[in-house]
Structure formats: structure tokens, C-alpha cells
Write a protein that holds these residues in place. Structure first.
Motif, PDB file in Angstrom:
ATOM      1  N   LEU A 166      31.084  37.957  61.793  1.00 39.30           N
ATOM      2  CA  LEU A 166      30.838  38.914  62.872  1.00 39.30           C
ATOM      3  C   LEU A 166      29.561  39.710  62.608  1.00 39.30           C
ATOM      4  CD1 LEU A 166      31.989  40.151  65.505  1.00 39.30           C
ATOM      5  CD2 LEU A 166      33.147  41.840  64.070  1.00 39.30           C
ATOM      6  N   ALA A 167      29.310  40.051  61.345  1.00 38.14           N
ATOM      7  CA  ALA A 167      28.106  40.810  61.007  1.00 38.14           C
ATOM      8  C   ALA A 167      26.840  40.019  61.310  1.00 38.14           C
ATOM      9  CB  ALA A 167      28.147  41.200  59.531  1.00 38.14           C
ATOM     10  N   VAL A 168      26.933  38.698  61.261  1.00 37.74           N
ATOM     11  CA  VAL A 168      25.769  37.852  61.545  1.00 37.74           C
ATOM     12  C   VAL A 168      25.455  37.843  63.035  1.00 37.74           C
ATOM     13  CG1 VAL A 168      24.869  35.487  61.468  1.00 37.74           C
ATOM     14  CG2 VAL A 168      26.179  36.392  59.535  1.00 37.74           C
ATOM     15  N   ILE A 169      26.482  37.709  63.871  1.00 42.23           N
ATOM     16  CA  ILE A 169      26.235  37.590  65.311  1.00 42.23           C
ATOM     17  C   ILE A 169      26.233  38.939  66.021  1.00 42.23           C
ATOM     18  CG2 ILE A 169      27.309  35.304  65.301  1.00 42.23           C
ATOM     19  CD1 ILE A 169      29.665  36.646  66.879  1.00 42.23           C
ATOM     20  N   ILE A 200      25.009  28.408  67.630  1.00 43.04           N
ATOM     21  CA  ILE A 200      23.859  28.221  66.738  1.00 43.04           C
ATOM     22  C   ILE A 200      24.324  28.146  65.286  1.00 43.04           C
ATOM     23  CG2 ILE A 200      21.834  29.388  65.793  1.00 43.04           C
ATOM     24  CD1 ILE A 200      21.142  28.127  68.376  1.00 43.04           C
ATOM     25  N   GLN A 201      25.248  29.024  64.907  1.00 45.07           N
ATOM     26  CA  GLN A 201      25.777  29.005  63.546  1.00 45.07           C
ATOM     27  C   GLN A 201      26.478  27.681  63.252  1.00 45.07           C
ATOM     28  OE1 GLN A 201      25.492  31.491  61.059  1.00 45.07           O
ATOM     29  NE2 GLN A 201      23.951  32.195  62.526  1.00 45.07           N
ATOM     30  N   TYR A 202      27.249  27.197  64.199  1.00 46.41           N
ATOM     31  CA  TYR A 202      27.988  25.944  64.022  1.00 46.41           C
ATOM     32  C   TYR A 202      27.034  24.769  63.786  1.00 46.41           C
ATOM     33  CZ  TYR A 202      30.799  21.846  65.301  1.00 46.41           C
ATOM     34  OH  TYR A 202      31.419  20.618  65.306  1.00 46.41           O
ATOM     35  N   VAL A 203      25.952  24.745  64.515  1.00 42.61           N
ATOM     36  CA  VAL A 203      25.051  23.590  64.471  1.00 42.61           C
ATOM     37  C   VAL A 203      24.108  23.637  63.275  1.00 42.61           C
ATOM     38  CG1 VAL A 203      23.198  22.385  65.706  1.00 42.61           C
ATOM     39  CG2 VAL A 203      25.179  23.254  66.967  1.00 42.61           C
ATOM     40  N   PHE A 204      23.558  24.816  62.962  1.00 42.40           N
ATOM     41  CA  PHE A 204      22.436  24.870  62.026  1.00 42.40           C
ATOM     42  C   PHE A 204      22.753  25.487  60.666  1.00 42.40           C
ATOM     43  CE2 PHE A 204      20.366  24.708  66.236  1.00 42.40           C
ATOM     44  CZ  PHE A 204      19.575  23.583  66.043  1.00 42.40           C
ATOM     45  N   ASP A 205      23.910  26.108  60.502  1.00 48.56           N
ATOM     46  CA  ASP A 205      24.248  26.707  59.211  1.00 48.56           C
ATOM     47  C   ASP A 205      25.219  25.791  58.467  1.00 48.56           C
ATOM     48  OD1 ASP A 205      24.949  28.207  57.025  1.00 48.56           O
ATOM     49  OD2 ASP A 205      25.245  30.073  58.132  1.00 48.56           O
ATOM     50  N   ASP A 206      24.718  25.097  57.465  1.00 47.50           N
ATOM     51  CA  ASP A 206      25.549  24.145  56.727  1.00 47.50           C
ATOM     52  C   ASP A 206      26.636  24.829  55.904  1.00 47.50           C
ATOM     53  OD1 ASP A 206      24.039  22.058  57.711  1.00 47.50           O
ATOM     54  OD2 ASP A 206      22.658  22.039  55.991  1.00 47.50           O
ATOM     55  N   GLN A 207      26.447  26.116  55.593  1.00 43.72           N
ATOM     56  CA  GLN A 207      27.394  26.826  54.741  1.00 43.72           C
ATOM     57  C   GLN A 207      28.456  27.587  55.529  1.00 43.72           C
ATOM     58  OE1 GLN A 207      27.037  26.235  51.500  1.00 43.72           O
ATOM     59  NE2 GLN A 207      25.211  25.033  52.021  1.00 43.72           N
ATOM     60  N   VAL A 208      28.362  27.572  56.841  1.00 40.15           N
ATOM     61  CA  VAL A 208      29.261  28.398  57.647  1.00 40.15           C
ATOM     62  C   VAL A 208      30.678  27.826  57.635  1.00 40.15           C
ATOM     63  CG1 VAL A 208      28.999  27.200  59.859  1.00 40.15           C
ATOM     64  CG2 VAL A 208      29.339  29.691  59.826  1.00 40.15           C
ATOM     65  N   ASP A 209      31.644  28.713  57.772  1.00 44.61           N
ATOM     66  CA  ASP A 209      33.053  28.327  57.830  1.00 44.61           C
ATOM     67  C   ASP A 209      33.397  27.961  59.276  1.00 44.61           C
ATOM     68  OD1 ASP A 209      35.787  28.017  57.648  1.00 44.61           O
ATOM     69  OD2 ASP A 209      36.212  30.156  57.404  1.00 44.61           O
ATOM     70  N   GLN A 281      15.487  23.650  65.031  1.00 44.47           N
ATOM     71  CA  GLN A 281      15.249  22.226  64.794  1.00 44.47           C
ATOM     72  C   GLN A 281      13.989  22.013  63.967  1.00 44.47           C
ATOM     73  OE1 GLN A 281      15.288  20.443  68.769  1.00 44.47           O
ATOM     74  NE2 GLN A 281      17.148  19.341  68.248  1.00 44.47           N
ATOM     75  N   GLU A 282      12.952  22.787  64.266  1.00 43.09           N
ATOM     76  CA  GLU A 282      11.695  22.663  63.530  1.00 43.09           C
ATOM     77  C   GLU A 282      11.880  23.075  62.076  1.00 43.09           C
ATOM     78  OE1 GLU A 282       7.856  21.427  63.218  1.00 43.09           O
ATOM     79  OE2 GLU A 282       9.121  21.352  65.022  1.00 43.09           O
ATOM     80  N   GLN A 283      12.659  24.134  61.855  1.00 46.65           N
ATOM     81  CA  GLN A 283      12.896  24.603  60.492  1.00 46.65           C
ATOM     82  C   GLN A 283      13.732  23.620  59.685  1.00 46.65           C
ATOM     83  OE1 GLN A 283      14.721  28.450  60.917  1.00 46.65           O
ATOM     84  NE2 GLN A 283      12.965  29.328  61.999  1.00 46.65           N
ATOM     85  N   CYS A 284      14.659  22.947  60.371  1.00 45.87           N
ATOM     86  CA  CYS A 284      15.576  22.037  59.671  1.00 45.87           C
ATOM     87  C   CYS A 284      15.041  20.617  59.563  1.00 45.87           C
ATOM     88  CB  CYS A 284      16.928  22.006  60.393  1.00 45.87           C
ATOM     89  SG  CYS A 284      17.783  23.596  60.419  1.00 45.87           S
ATOM     90  N   ARG A 285      13.884  20.366  60.158  1.00 46.91           N
ATOM     91  CA  ARG A 285      13.338  19.007  60.136  1.00 46.91           C
ATOM     92  C   ARG A 285      12.944  18.645  58.709  1.00 46.91           C
ATOM     93  NH1 ARG A 285       8.930  17.998  64.542  1.00 46.91           N
ATOM     94  NH2 ARG A 285      10.818  18.340  65.785  1.00 46.91           N
ATOM     95  N   PRO A 286      13.338  17.472  58.222  1.00 41.91           N
ATOM     96  CA  PRO A 286      12.989  17.083  56.844  1.00 41.91           C
ATOM     97  C   PRO A 286      11.486  16.866  56.700  1.00 41.91           C
ATOM     98  CG  PRO A 286      14.001  15.251  58.025  1.00 41.91           C
ATOM     99  CD  PRO A 286      14.154  16.454  58.908  1.00 41.91           C
ATOM    100  N   PRO A 287      10.945  17.134  55.535  1.00 38.68           N
ATOM    101  CA  PRO A 287       9.499  16.938  55.330  1.00 38.68           C
ATOM    102  C   PRO A 287       9.123  15.466  55.424  1.00 38.68           C
ATOM    103  CG  PRO A 287      10.611  17.351  53.242  1.00 38.68           C
ATOM    104  CD  PRO A 287      11.630  17.583  54.312  1.00 38.68           C
ATOM    105  N   LEU A 288       7.891  15.235  55.875  1.00 35.09           N
ATOM    106  CA  LEU A 288       7.395  13.863  55.960  1.00 35.09           C
ATOM    107  C   LEU A 288       7.091  13.345  54.556  1.00 35.09           C
ATOM    108  CD1 LEU A 288       4.960  14.153  58.999  1.00 35.09           C
ATOM    109  CD2 LEU A 288       7.248  13.149  58.967  1.00 35.09           C
TER     110      LEU A 288
END
Length: 290
Positions: A166-169, A200-209, A281-288
Motif C-alpha cells: 500500500l505504501a508503494v501505490i 504495474i507492480q504485477y507486471v514489472f516488479d519481480d519481487q512483488v507478492d 519496458q525500456e528499463q527492463c529491456r535486456p542489454p544488447l
């Protein structure tokens, strides 16, 4: 695809009207009367395509969310969709059962949004409206509701159990303040912004519950339903009394206006979500790798 609608009533507590329908219109460009009816007529080729696609979605489509998944596959694959109104009444579930239905639908919706971003990130100029074959039967408002105290307790419990998320959102603590205000009221903007933030948390935060996400979202939904009930009760008190008045028709128009208003709020937040999604998406894109 023929979609069977069993809803004769316009319900105060409707996952279809308060969650699925606005998302279908604002993300998939489709306006459907009852997207979660659970009755379909599908052609052979579409069934084959669903059977091939299904295993890649795992547990997210093994519960009540299957309805939303089938419909969005039809939309993503440019199938023709029409709707048949079959009548029927609203089936009452216990609050615990309804919470489970909501969680399973929400999980499927989030997963579909995650996978279908190539579809909904596009700007839409047209909204597709399903052809409807309807019985000559007027809709009526549904007065079946859960006790407000139960909805509020569920809301407060979900906030308490998911304080870190809750503190995040909600760093400003708006949701916590709502619980101490009478009458309780959560507006559409707050509900939609929280839903999209959790998405957004569900999709991009790998550590989220993930369990915490849907537990918190369910509690917030109960708060939104409670606000809806409060708004309808206040409106009902203002209705004219006496012979010749048609309170059911006026209440029905009010419910429909609330649905339209909620959908408009989703549309308002959509450009900001598109921008945030592209940035993540840009931040999570793997490096070339050369």
C-alpha cells in the motif's frame, strides 16, 4: 463467437460492470453488455486455437477468469463477436465466494493486459460494439448487496495486511484516511489509479507478492462497491415519491451513468499508463549482446 448474457438486472456489485467492461472498452476497444456471462457458442477453428493457446497461460485461466480470457482472445484474433440476451437473475454469493471470484478474474485480467500490450498500447479511434440480439425485457436495478460493515471490514483488513504494498501505490495515505471518514466514499479516480498502479507492480516488479496484490485489490474493490452503495442510497432518497413515479427506471439510469462515468475515468488514465508502461519496458529491456 456468440456471447450469452444472463443478466436481466443492473447490479450494484458487478465485477462485469465495475471491472471487466471498462477494461474491455478502454484497453481492447470493445463494448460488451455482459462479458462474464459464461455461455458461448464457438466455431471449431476458434476452439482449436484456444486449445493450442491455453497451456501457455497456466493457472491464470483455470478459475473464473476463463470468461475474460476467451473473450479477449476473440478480440485479439479479430473474431466476430455478437451477444444474445438470455435473461436470468443475479445469483447471490457469500462475500467470501465473491471475493474469490473477483481475485480470479483480476488475475486473468492482469495477465491478459501483460501479454496483450502490443494490442492495447495502440491509439484507438473506433470502439467496436457487439451486435446484440435482445429479448423485449426491460432491465431492472438489483437491490442485492452485502452489509456495508462487512465490506468496510474487508477493506480495512486488506490495508492492514498489505501495508508495504500500500505504501508503494499510495504514499500519501489516502486509502487509510478514507476508513475514518463517514460516510465512506472512494471516488472513481482513486479506484482506477490504484488498480493501474497494482497492475504495474504485477507486471514489472519481480519481487512483488502476487497474492498480496490481489488481496489488496479485492479489499479496494469492496471499498469501491461500498462507495457505490452509498452513492445510490443518497440518490434514492432524492427521488420523487408518489403515484406515477418510476423509481426503478431512474435508479437504472443512475447505475448506467455510473458505469459510463467509470469507463471515462479509465480512458482518462490510459495515456499515462501507456507512457509509464513504455518507460518500464525500456528499463527492463535486456542489454544488447554483440
Amino acid at each position: 463467437m456468440v456471447l450469452g448474457s444472463l443478466r436481466r438486472y443492473q447490479a450494484m456489485d458487478s465485477i462485469a460492470h465495475m471491472l471487466a467492461s471498462p477494461i474491455l472498452e478502454s484497453f481492447y476497444g470493445a463494448r460488451v453488455g455482459d462479458p462474464l456471462g459464461g455461455i458461448y457458442a464457438l466455431d471449431h477453428d476458434f476452439v482449436e486455437e484456444l486449445a493450442h493457446e491455453g497451456p501457455f497461460w497456466g493457472e491464470t485461466i483455470q478459475g473464473y477468469g476463463i470468461d475474460f480470457w476467451i473473450l479477449t482472445r476473440a478480440l485479439c484474433w479479430n473474431k466476430t463477436v455478437c451477444e444474445v440476451n438470455l435473461g436470468g437473475a443475479v445469483k447471490l454469493h457469500s462475500l467470501e465466494a465473491r471475493n474469490r471470484i473477483f481475485r480470479e478474474n483480476a488475475q486473468t485480467i492482469f495477465e491478459a493486459i501483460k501479454r496483450d500490450n502490443a494490442v492495447w498500447l495502440k491509439d484507438r479511434l473506433l470502439i467496436k460494439v457487439a451486435d446484440i440480439l435482445s429479448r423485449q425485457e426491460a432491465k431492472r436495478p438489483d437491490y442485492i448487496t452485502y452489509p456495508p460493515d462487512s465490506l468496510l471490514r474487508n477493506y480495512e483488513r486488506s490495508l492492514e495486511n498489505n501495508r508495504d504494498l500500500l505504501a508503494v501505490i499510495d504514499p500519501e495515505g489516502e486509502f487509510a484516511r478514507l476508513a475514518s471518514v463517514q460516510p465512506f466514499y472512494m471516488d472513481d479516480d482513486l479506484w482506477v489509479s490504484a488498480l493501474l498502479a497494482l497492475m504495474i507492480q504485477y507486471v514489472f516488479d519481480d519481487q512483488v507478492d502476487e497474492k498480496g496484490i490481489f488481496d489488496l485489490l479485492t479489499g479496494l474493490y469492496n471499498g469501491r462497491v461500498l462507495s457505490y452503495i452509498t452513492e445510490m442510497q443518497a440518490y434514492q432518497k432524492c427521488l420523487p415519491q408518489g403515484e406515477g413515479c418510476q423509481p426503478d427506471e431512474l435508479l437504472l439510469h443512475k447505475m448506467e451513468s455510473i458505469l459510463r462515468r467509470l469507463t471515462d475515468v479509465f480512458w482518462k488514465h490510459k495515456p499515462d499508463l501507456n507512457q509509464a508502461w513504455s518507460q518500464y519496458q525500456e528499463q527492463c529491456r535486456p542489454p544488447l549482446i554483440p
